[in-house]
Motif scaffolding. Structure first.
Motif, PDB file in Angstrom:
ATOM      1  N   GLY A  48       0.819  -1.199   0.000  1.00 41.11           N
ATOM      2  CA  GLY A  48       0.000   0.000   0.000  1.00 41.11           C
ATOM      3  C   GLY A  48       0.856   1.254   0.000  1.00 41.11           C
ATOM      4  O   GLY A  48       2.084   1.202   0.120  1.00 41.11           O
ATOM      5  N   SER A  49       0.203   2.392  -0.097  1.00 46.21           N
ATOM      6  CA  SER A  49       0.937   3.655  -0.217  1.00 46.21           C
ATOM      7  C   SER A  49       1.760   3.970   1.031  1.00 46.21           C
ATOM      8  O   SER A  49       2.838   4.558   0.926  1.00 46.21           O
ATOM      9  N   LEU A  50       1.289   3.584   2.212  1.00 44.06           N
ATOM     10  CA  LEU A  50       2.045   3.880   3.431  1.00 44.06           C
ATOM     11  C   LEU A  50       3.362   3.114   3.448  1.00 44.06           C
ATOM     12  O   LEU A  50       4.421   3.692   3.739  1.00 44.06           O
ATOM     13  N   ASP A  51       3.318   1.826   3.140  1.00 38.28           N
ATOM     14  CA  ASP A  51       4.554   1.033   3.121  1.00 38.28           C
ATOM     15  C   ASP A  51       5.531   1.567   2.077  1.00 38.28           C
ATOM     16  O   ASP A  51       6.742   1.628   2.314  1.00 38.28           O
ATOM     17  N   ARG A  52       5.009   1.960   0.918  1.00 37.88           N
ATOM     18  CA  ARG A  52       5.893   2.462  -0.141  1.00 37.88           C
ATOM     19  C   ARG A  52       6.465   3.830   0.211  1.00 37.88           C
ATOM     20  O   ARG A  52       7.625   4.125  -0.081  1.00 37.88           O
ATOM     21  N   SER A  53       5.663   4.661   0.859  1.00 39.66           N
ATOM     22  CA  SER A  53       6.166   5.960   1.302  1.00 39.66           C
ATOM     23  C   SER A  53       7.236   5.780   2.374  1.00 39.66           C
ATOM     24  O   SER A  53       8.304   6.401   2.315  1.00 39.66           O
ATOM     25  N   ASN A  54       6.948   4.934   3.355  1.00 35.77           N
ATOM     26  CA  ASN A  54       7.935   4.679   4.407  1.00 35.77           C
ATOM     27  C   ASN A  54       9.234   4.148   3.816  1.00 35.77           C
ATOM     28  O   ASN A  54      10.331   4.563   4.209  1.00 35.77           O
ATOM     29  N   TYR A  55       9.111   3.238   2.867  1.00 37.02           N
ATOM     30  CA  TYR A  55      10.313   2.625   2.294  1.00 37.02           C
ATOM     31  C   TYR A  55      11.200   3.669   1.626  1.00 37.02           C
ATOM     32  O   TYR A  55      12.405   3.748   1.890  1.00 37.02           O
ATOM     33  N   ARG A  56      10.616   4.473   0.768  1.00 40.70           N
ATOM     34  CA  ARG A  56      11.443   5.413   0.006  1.00 40.70           C
ATOM     35  C   ARG A  56      11.989   6.539   0.873  1.00 40.70           C
ATOM     36  O   ARG A  56      13.114   7.004   0.653  1.00 40.70           O
ATOM     37  N   THR A  57      11.234   6.981   1.871  1.00 34.64           N
ATOM     38  CA  THR A  57      11.721   8.075   2.715  1.00 34.64           C
ATOM     39  C   THR A  57      12.740   7.578   3.742  1.00 34.64           C
ATOM     40  O   THR A  57      13.694   8.293   4.066  1.00 34.64           O
ATOM     41  N   ILE A  58      12.552   6.365   4.245  1.00 31.70           N
ATOM     42  CA  ILE A  58      13.546   5.802   5.168  1.00 31.70           C
ATOM     43  C   ILE A  58      14.853   5.532   4.425  1.00 31.70           C
ATOM     44  O   ILE A  58      15.943   5.833   4.928  1.00 31.70           O
ATOM     45  N   LEU A  59      14.749   4.981   3.212  1.00 30.31           N
ATOM     46  CA  LEU A  59      15.954   4.729   2.420  1.00 30.31           C
ATOM     47  C   LEU A  59      16.697   6.035   2.148  1.00 30.31           C
ATOM     48  O   LEU A  59      17.928   6.102   2.278  1.00 30.31           O
ATOM     49  N   ALA A  60      15.962   7.083   1.801  1.00 31.68           N
ATOM     50  CA  ALA A  60      16.594   8.382   1.543  1.00 31.68           C
ATOM     51  C   ALA A  60      17.252   8.930   2.806  1.00 31.68           C
ATOM     52  O   ALA A  60      18.349   9.511   2.753  1.00 31.68           O
ATOM     53  N   ASP A  61      16.602   8.763   3.943  1.00 32.40           N
ATOM     54  CA  ASP A  61      17.156   9.227   5.216  1.00 32.40           C
ATOM     55  C   ASP A  61      18.463   8.496   5.532  1.00 32.40           C
ATOM     56  O   ASP A  61      19.470   9.115   5.913  1.00 32.40           O
ATOM     57  N   TYR A 133       4.747   5.319  16.224  1.00 28.62           N
ATOM     58  CA  TYR A 133       3.939   6.026  15.221  1.00 28.62           C
ATOM     59  C   TYR A 133       4.361   5.519  13.850  1.00 28.62           C
ATOM     60  O   TYR A 133       5.506   5.745  13.435  1.00 28.62           O
ATOM     61  N   PRO A 134       3.487   4.810  13.140  1.00 25.60           N
ATOM     62  CA  PRO A 134       3.904   4.052  11.951  1.00 25.60           C
ATOM     63  C   PRO A 134       4.152   4.855  10.680  1.00 25.60           C
ATOM     64  O   PRO A 134       4.453   4.267   9.644  1.00 25.60           O
ATOM     65  N   ILE A 135       4.024   6.174  10.732  1.00 34.38           N
ATOM     66  CA  ILE A 135       4.233   6.996   9.537  1.00 34.38           C
ATOM     67  C   ILE A 135       5.566   7.726   9.678  1.00 34.38           C
ATOM     68  O   ILE A 135       5.751   8.523  10.603  1.00 34.38           O
ATOM     69  N   PHE A 136       6.482   7.477   8.751  1.00 27.00           N
ATOM     70  CA  PHE A 136       7.796   8.110   8.857  1.00 27.00           C
ATOM     71  C   PHE A 136       7.769   9.552   8.365  1.00 27.00           C
ATOM     72  O   PHE A 136       8.386  10.429   8.965  1.00 27.00           O
TER      73      PHE A 136
END
Length: 223
Positions: A48-61, A133-136
């Protein structure tokens, strides 16, 4: 380096990251499960969009942390020296990706706090933050959700047989009102022809009544 957690939390996470999963085959060049480990951040084809958002923003971080992560203090020439994404095929969801990270500074050293990379320590802090809080990154998730929802709406809208629904399909006001109605509570991942047609019909009746009311407002008291 300032750490947010007790040292044992980082060390426990390092042991977990360096543990090879059962039935896991890997033939790459990275020293996976030696000095590199897999982090608990992943996505797959059906995420879903939350998992994909978390993945790309955590990787960038983590990539941002990695360029400053070097045992000699000079900084890494490339973030992939310390963090990268690991992609594999999956029998159920087609493919999956998981972030992998260099855990140990000295591959031959012990798993102890002074031998853990900054990038890995940062990943442990992110993991603990997500437990609360599950949203990065809320702004990234909101933007991704909106963009994909709008694309799904546009795709369904343009693919409908409008001759069977409404002659007003080119009316941008109607299109905007229907979009707003269908997304007033949440951004769905997709739309069906039926729910758009139903919303268009409701809009048409509302519009017709508003037009009738504006034209015959003085006479409505007679009804």
């Amino acid at each position: 380096m300032v750490r947010w957690l007790y040292d044992e939390k980082y060390v426990e996470a390092a042991h977990e990251a360096l543990k090879r999963p059962d039935c896991f085959l890997y033939y790459g060049d990275t020293d996976l499960f030696g000095s590199w480990g897999l982090l608990p951040f992943g996505q797959h084809r059906d995420s879903g969009s939350l998992d994909r958002s978390n993945y790309r923003t955590i990787l960038a971080d983590l990539q941002g942390t990695a360029v400053h992560d070097d045992p000699d203090g000079d900084g890494a020439e490339n973030s992939t020296e310390f963090v990268d994404d690991f992609r594999s095929s999956h029998w159920l969801v087609g493919w999956s990706e998981q972030i992998m990270c260099r855990v140990l500074i000295d591959p031959n050293g012990l798993i102890e706090i002074d031998n853990l990379t900054r990038t890995f320590c940062r990943s442990v802090e992110i993991q603990h933050a997500l437990a609360d809080y599950p949203i990065f990154d809320e702004s990234d998730w909101s933007e991704l959700e909106y963009t994909e929802c709008m694309e799904a709406f546009e795709s369904t809208w343009s693919g409908m047989f409008w001759e069977e629904v409404s002659p007003n399909h080119a009316d941008e006001n109607m299109k905007y009102d229907v979009w707003r109605k269908l997304t007033e509570c949440a951004y769905p991942e997709g739309f069906s022809d039926e729910e758009i047609a139903e919303a268009v019909l409701a809009w048409t009746w509302d519009f017709a009544w508003a037009d009738y009311h504006a034209t015959y407002a003085d006479q409505l008291v007679l009804f």
